[in-house]
Structures are given as structure tokens and as C-alpha cells.
Design a protein around this motif. Structure first.
Motif, short mmCIF file in Angstrom:
data_model
loop_
_atom_site.label_atom_id
_atom_site.label_comp_id
_atom_site.label_asym_id
_atom_site.label_seq_id
_atom_site.Cartn_x
_atom_site.Cartn_y
_atom_site.Cartn_z
N UNK A 9 0.86 -1.19 0.00
CA UNK A 9 0.00 0.00 0.00
C UNK A 9 0.89 1.23 0.00
N UNK A 10 0.59 2.15 -0.91
CA UNK A 10 1.29 3.43 -0.98
C UNK A 10 0.24 4.50 -1.12
N UNK A 11 0.14 5.37 -0.13
CA UNK A 11 -0.90 6.40 -0.06
C UNK A 11 -2.27 5.72 -0.18
N UNK A 12 -3.03 6.02 -1.21
CA UNK A 12 -4.37 5.45 -1.36
C UNK A 12 -4.40 4.25 -2.31
N UNK A 13 -3.28 3.90 -2.92
CA UNK A 13 -3.22 2.77 -3.85
C UNK A 13 -2.72 1.53 -3.12
#
Length: 176
Positions: free
Chosen positions: A106-110
């Protein structure tokens, strides 16, 4: 003057070929292969021609009873107690979890999720200087998904390597 691009294998007088909608990063800047899917278009969902509205669709959406509860979504038949090793690392933007279900990034909202049978290799890299620990998930179709986690201290790198190795030893089976 009319130009045709590409070869046409249809006999003359036949119905014209329908063009598939073009998707991808050229038309959707938020599209990332493997992580996001293209936005659905109206042509993706064919509508039935001779369908009559059923009693179900005539009810308002809030009058329907939910078919599944959120708890039922999280547990499946083969889910048992999670006794095995679990690797989890996170910072203010990124997060990685590796457990018996697979690897989730998971990176930020992705976010994306890989089952163990979808993974060809997992690679880690500790920088010589700095505090960014890089984990890269490689898939059999030669794609890779790196994620960087910022550690509070460089001493965490060896701890994370040991935890991730324990998870990989327990769940990842190299087919080669």
C-alpha cells in the motif's frame, strides 16, 4: 478519400467491426498496470434485450437486506488461526504486510495484493546510506512492484530482513 488502416478479413457487405475502447496510461493517467484497473465503460456491461424489471430491482436499494456481513467477507473456508509468521512494516505513506495469504502493498491510497502463487520472487535492498528499506515483489510475467519503507533507525533493517525471511521460508515455495 477513404483510408483503411490494417487488414480487414471480413467479406464485403458484412457488418462493420466494432472498435474496442483504448485503455491504459495514455488515456487514463491514474492507470497503473497490476495495481489499478481501467475505469469501466458503458460497453463493459451488456444490457439484456428482452429483460423485464424484476420485483427485486423495483425495491429501493436501502430496503434490500445485505447478503453478506463484513465479518463473512474476511473469513473464508480455509482461514484458520493465523499462527504462522507475519511480516509488517509501515511508515507515514507506505505499508507492506506478508502473511499466509500473500503480500499486500500500500502506498498512499493505492494498494495491491499478491497471493503466493502469483509471486516469482521477493527482493529486499538496504541502502548503504539513509533509512529507506526497499522491498520488490516480482511476478512471473516479468513485472516488479517496489515499495520503500522509511525506518526509524538503520537497526530495523536486520530485524525486518529476519522477519521477512521467516515468512518467505514458511509460505513461499519456489517452483524452480
Amino acid at each position: 478519400m477513404e483510408q483503411r488502416i490494417g487488414a480487414s478479413s471480413k467479406p464485403s457487405g458484412a457488418e462493420p467491426l466494432k472498435a474496442e475502447p483504448v485503455t491504459g496510461a495514455g488515456f487514463d493517467p491514474a492507470f497503473i498496470p497490476g495495481i489499478t484497473t481501467p475505469a469501466p465503460t458503458k460497453s463493459d456491461e451488456p444490457e439484456p434485450e428482452d429483460a423485464e424489471p424484476s420485483a427485486e430491482s423495483a425495491e429501493p436499494a436501502d430496503a434490500k437486506a445485505p447478503e453478506e456481513t463484513p465479518e463473512a467477507d474476511e473469513t473464508t473456508e480455509d482461514d484458520g488461526p493465523d499462527d504462522g509468521p507475519v511480516f509488517e512494516a509501515a511508515d507515514r505513506r507506505a505499508r507492506i504486510v506478508a502473511d499466509r495469504k500473500g503480500v499486500r502493498l500500500r502506498l498512499d491510497e493505492e494498494s495491491c495484493e499478491f497471493r503466493w502463487d502469483e509471486i516469482a520472487a521477493v527482493e529486499t535492498e538496504s541502502p548503504r546510506f539513509g533509512k529507506r528499506y526497499t522491498i520488490t515483489v516480482h511476478t512471473p510475467d516479468r513485472r516488479w512492484y517496489p515499495i520503500e519503507i522509511e525506518a526509524a533507525a538503520r537497526a530495523r533493517f536486520t530485524e525486518w530482513d529476519e522477519q521477512l525471511d521467516a515468512v518467505l521460508d514458511a509460505y513461499f515455495e519456489d517452483a524452480g
